[in-house]
Write an enzyme that holds these catalytic residues in place. Structure first.
Site, PDB file in Angstrom:
ATOM      1  N   ALA A   1       0.838  -1.193   0.000  1.00  0.00           N
ATOM      2  CA  ALA A   1       0.000   0.000   0.000  1.00  0.00           C
ATOM      3  C   ALA A   1       0.874   1.244   0.000  1.00  0.00           C
ATOM      4  CB  ALA A   1      -0.926   0.007   1.218  1.00  0.00           C
ATOM      5  N   ASP A   2       0.298   2.332  -0.483  1.00  0.00           N
ATOM      6  CA  ASP A   2       0.987   3.621  -0.427  1.00  0.00           C
ATOM      7  C   ASP A   2      -0.061   4.713  -0.247  1.00  0.00           C
ATOM      8  OD1 ASP A   2       3.977   4.633  -1.140  1.00  0.00           O
ATOM      9  OD2 ASP A   2       2.486   6.163  -1.616  1.00  0.00           O
ATOM     10  N   THR A   3       0.246   5.675   0.624  1.00  0.00           N
ATOM     11  CA  THR A   3      -0.723   6.704   1.004  1.00  0.00           C
ATOM     12  C   THR A   3      -0.174   8.098   0.756  1.00  0.00           C
ATOM     13  OG1 THR A   3      -1.619   5.247   2.732  1.00  0.00           O
ATOM     14  CG2 THR A   3      -2.126   7.596   2.921  1.00  0.00           C
TER      15      THR A   3
END
Length: 202
Positions: free
Chosen positions: A68-70
């Protein structure tokens, strides 16, 4: 059970997977988090999440990789992790009293040439007005320095949040409802897994 590998060094993402009782192994991705601001935010986070998942998948011969990347988005500005305290102060000053969006890209994939699903989640967050003193004192705690947008919704930064529209866990860094739906496509049902294997949240 299919072995699950988390392609992240984030303690927050580890804690969220532990919360839903999913056994996993952490394998840190070997990638640089480069911001391509030419891409719309949802495509940017999907690209970054896929890059992380691919980096780890190349090291494996089986199992399932979750990455994931935010990022935080205010208007047309994409805010990643601040480089230093001064940038954290600048980011928080922008967010104060405004509504911003949090995008998390999610990639789940089998080691190549296996299947992959890449998607994203968006949440709107409203900050209350902040004083300069509050911002400086918060940055001095060190909490904002490794967080997208320079705040932690699950930490002391929670006192700045006046409202959330959408998935709270997305703001923390891993949209659990969407993840559960994607894992089902790979044959992993979190509720069944917890019941059958006795892997229950603390």
């Amino acid at each position: 059970m299919i072995p699950v590998y988390l392609a992240s060094s984030s303690p927050r993402r580890r804690a969220l997977l532990e919360q839903v009782g999913l056994p996993f192994t952490v394998v840190e991705p070997r990638v640089e988090e480069e911001m391509d601001e030419q891409l719309p935010p949802h495509r940017l986070v999907e690209k970054l999440a896929l890059r992380k998942a691919s980096s780890v998948a190349r090291q494996l011969t089986g199992g399932l990789v979750v990455a994931a990347d935010t990022v935080v988005v205010l208007g047309d500005r994409v805010l990643g992790k601040p480089a230093d305290a001064a940038e954290a102060i600048s980011m928080l000053s922008l967010l104060a009293g405004n509504v911003h969006e949090v995008y998390t890209g999610l990639a789940v994939m089998e080691p190549p040439p296996g299947r992959r699903v890449v998607t994203h989640e968006r949440t709107r967050v409203r900050f209350r007005p902040l004083t300069a003193e509050e911002i400086v004192n918060y940055v001095a705690t060190g909490e904002p320095l490794d967080k997208a947008g320079a705040y932690a919704a699950q930490g002391l930064g929670a006192i700045f949040i006046a409202g959330i529209e959408g998935c709270y866990f997305n703001v923390v860094g891993l949209p659990l409802a969407r993840l559960a739906t994607v894992l089902q496509e790979f044959g992993l049902n979190l509720l069944r897994l917890s019941r059958e294997n006795g892997v229950l949240p603390a």
